[in-house]
Design a protein around this motif. Structure first.
Motif, PDB file in Angstrom:
ATOM      1  N   CYS A   1      43.243  26.421  41.695  1.00  0.00           N
ATOM      2  CA  CYS A   1      43.078  27.303  42.860  1.00  0.00           C
ATOM      3  C   CYS A   1      43.094  28.777  42.444  1.00  0.00           C
ATOM      4  O   CYS A   1      42.312  29.583  42.951  1.00  0.00           O
ATOM      5  CB  CYS A   1      44.171  27.037  43.890  1.00  0.00           C
ATOM      6  SG  CYS A   1      44.280  25.315  44.402  1.00  0.00           S
ATOM      7  N   SER A   2      43.972  29.123  41.525  1.00  0.00           N
ATOM      8  CA  SER A   2      44.061  30.495  41.045  1.00  0.00           C
ATOM      9  C   SER A   2      42.818  30.883  40.256  1.00  0.00           C
ATOM     10  O   SER A   2      42.342  32.015  40.334  1.00  0.00           O
ATOM     11  CB  SER A   2      45.315  30.674  40.192  1.00  0.00           C
ATOM     12  OG  SER A   2      46.458  30.428  40.993  1.00  0.00           O
ATOM     13  N   ARG A   3      42.269  29.939  39.523  1.00  0.00           N
ATOM     14  CA  ARG A   3      41.005  30.203  38.813  1.00  0.00           C
ATOM     15  C   ARG A   3      39.858  30.390  39.817  1.00  0.00           C
ATOM     16  O   ARG A   3      38.959  31.191  39.587  1.00  0.00           O
ATOM     17  CB  ARG A   3      40.690  29.076  37.842  1.00  0.00           C
ATOM     18  CG  ARG A   3      41.583  29.125  36.627  1.00  0.00           C
ATOM     19  CD  ARG A   3      41.252  28.049  35.647  1.00  0.00           C
ATOM     20  NE  ARG A   3      42.158  28.117  34.514  1.00  0.00           N
ATOM     21  CZ  ARG A   3      42.417  27.112  33.712  1.00  0.00           C
ATOM     22  NH1 ARG A   3      41.840  25.936  33.913  1.00  0.00           N
ATOM     23  NH2 ARG A   3      43.245  27.249  32.700  1.00  0.00           N
ATOM     24  N   TRP A   4      39.905  29.624  40.922  1.00  0.00           N
ATOM     25  CA  TRP A   4      38.914  29.783  41.982  1.00  0.00           C
ATOM     26  C   TRP A   4      38.954  31.208  42.536  1.00  0.00           C
ATOM     27  O   TRP A   4      37.929  31.851  42.722  1.00  0.00           O
ATOM     28  CB  TRP A   4      39.168  28.735  43.075  1.00  0.00           C
ATOM     29  CG  TRP A   4      38.524  28.979  44.402  1.00  0.00           C
ATOM     30  CD1 TRP A   4      39.144  29.294  45.563  1.00  0.00           C
ATOM     31  CD2 TRP A   4      37.125  28.902  44.726  1.00  0.00           C
ATOM     32  NE1 TRP A   4      38.237  29.408  46.583  1.00  0.00           N
ATOM     33  CE2 TRP A   4      36.983  29.180  46.101  1.00  0.00           C
ATOM     34  CE3 TRP A   4      35.979  28.628  43.974  1.00  0.00           C
ATOM     35  CZ2 TRP A   4      35.747  29.201  46.739  1.00  0.00           C
ATOM     36  CZ3 TRP A   4      34.743  28.643  44.620  1.00  0.00           C
ATOM     37  CH2 TRP A   4      34.640  28.920  45.973  1.00  0.00           C
ATOM     38  N   VAL A   5      40.159  31.722  42.763  1.00  0.00           N
ATOM     39  CA  VAL A   5      40.324  33.085  43.269  1.00  0.00           C
ATOM     40  C   VAL A   5      39.721  34.083  42.281  1.00  0.00           C
ATOM     41  O   VAL A   5      38.976  34.990  42.680  1.00  0.00           O
ATOM     42  CB  VAL A   5      41.816  33.396  43.541  1.00  0.00           C
ATOM     43  CG1 VAL A   5      42.053  34.885  43.722  1.00  0.00           C
ATOM     44  CG2 VAL A   5      42.287  32.619  44.754  1.00  0.00           C
ATOM     45  N   ARG A   6      40.015  33.935  41.006  1.00  0.00           N
ATOM     46  CA  ARG A   6      39.449  34.852  40.002  1.00  0.00           C
ATOM     47  C   ARG A   6      37.923  34.724  39.936  1.00  0.00           C
ATOM     48  O   ARG A   6      37.224  35.732  39.788  1.00  0.00           O
ATOM     49  CB  ARG A   6      40.094  34.609  38.645  1.00  0.00           C
ATOM     50  CG  ARG A   6      41.546  35.081  38.594  1.00  0.00           C
ATOM     51  CD  ARG A   6      42.106  35.107  37.180  1.00  0.00           C
ATOM     52  NE  ARG A   6      42.174  33.808  36.562  1.00  0.00           N
ATOM     53  CZ  ARG A   6      43.255  33.037  36.493  1.00  0.00           C
ATOM     54  NH1 ARG A   6      44.386  33.466  37.038  1.00  0.00           N
ATOM     55  NH2 ARG A   6      43.234  31.877  35.895  1.00  0.00           N
ATOM     56  N   PHE A   7      37.404  33.504  40.029  1.00  0.00           N
ATOM     57  CA  PHE A   7      35.960  33.263  40.037  1.00  0.00           C
ATOM     58  C   PHE A   7      35.305  34.028  41.190  1.00  0.00           C
ATOM     59  O   PHE A   7      34.317  34.736  41.002  1.00  0.00           O
ATOM     60  CB  PHE A   7      35.698  31.753  40.162  1.00  0.00           C
ATOM     61  CG  PHE A   7      34.253  31.383  40.312  1.00  0.00           C
ATOM     62  CD1 PHE A   7      33.475  31.106  39.200  1.00  0.00           C
ATOM     63  CD2 PHE A   7      33.660  31.296  41.573  1.00  0.00           C
ATOM     64  CE1 PHE A   7      32.132  30.759  39.332  1.00  0.00           C
ATOM     65  CE2 PHE A   7      32.323  30.943  41.719  1.00  0.00           C
ATOM     66  CZ  PHE A   7      31.557  30.675  40.591  1.00  0.00           C
ATOM     67  N   VAL A   8      35.857  33.875  42.384  1.00  0.00           N
ATOM     68  CA  VAL A   8      35.304  34.545  43.556  1.00  0.00           C
ATOM     69  C   VAL A   8      35.421  36.061  43.410  1.00  0.00           C
ATOM     70  O   VAL A   8      34.453  36.793  43.639  1.00  0.00           O
ATOM     71  CB  VAL A   8      35.999  34.070  44.855  1.00  0.00           C
ATOM     72  CG1 VAL A   8      35.586  34.919  46.060  1.00  0.00           C
ATOM     73  CG2 VAL A   8      35.696  32.593  45.110  1.00  0.00           C
ATOM     74  N   ALA A   9      36.581  36.548  43.007  1.00  0.00           N
ATOM     75  CA  ALA A   9      36.808  37.998  42.902  1.00  0.00           C
ATOM     76  C   ALA A   9      35.841  38.651  41.923  1.00  0.00           C
ATOM     77  O   ALA A   9      35.323  39.739  42.188  1.00  0.00           O
ATOM     78  CB  ALA A   9      38.251  38.267  42.489  1.00  0.00           C
TER      79      ALA A   9
END
Length: 135
Positions: free
Chosen positions: A19-27
């Motif tokens: 989930c945290s990697r998803w946030v970084r991906f989106v950002a």
């Protein structure tokens, strides 16, 4: 379903590595910096989760508030991706029926800690991303 006053907010599990990697991906791809993020472990995130029927202690989905509406599970992921530059093509995946998309999403969500791991405490973003986190 209830409305939420803030828009373009992504709710995520802050101890989930995936989930945290998803946030970084989106950002990284959100060049307009339209999306903001809130970990479900924060006061704000837990309130948002409860409003939309998500158990903050055992979340089974991420969520995004977009256009005043909440999107859950595969709809949330597709909505976010479709708003990123160069990713509008994912809108065609909305044509795949939710009864086919959501079970795949749920399978990954249920097993995310086992597959990807878990942080001991909530993921702490770098300074640039920190300005977009709502707690």
């Amino acid at each position: 379903m209830a409305k939420w006053p803030d828009d373009d907010v992504i709710l995520y599990d802050g101890v989930c590595i995936f989930c945290s990697r998803w946030v970084r991906f989106v950002a990284r791809r959100d060049t307009a910096k339209r999306f903001r993020f809130t970990p479900i472990q924060s006061e704000y995130g837990a309130k948002l989760a409860r409003t939309f029927g998500i158990d903050p202690d055992d979340p089974d989905t991420n969520a995004v508030v977009h256009g005043g509406e909440v999107f859950l599970k595969s709809d949330a992921a597709l909505m976010v991706l479709s708003q990123l530059p160069g990713w509008a093509w994912v809108r065609v995946l909305f044509a795949v029926p939710k009864p086919l998309r959501d079970p795949v999403y749920s399978l990954i969500a249920r097993n995310r800690y086992r597959i990807f791991g878990k942080y001991d405490s909530c993921f702490v973003p770098d300074a640039d991303l920190r300005t977009r986190v709502m707690e």
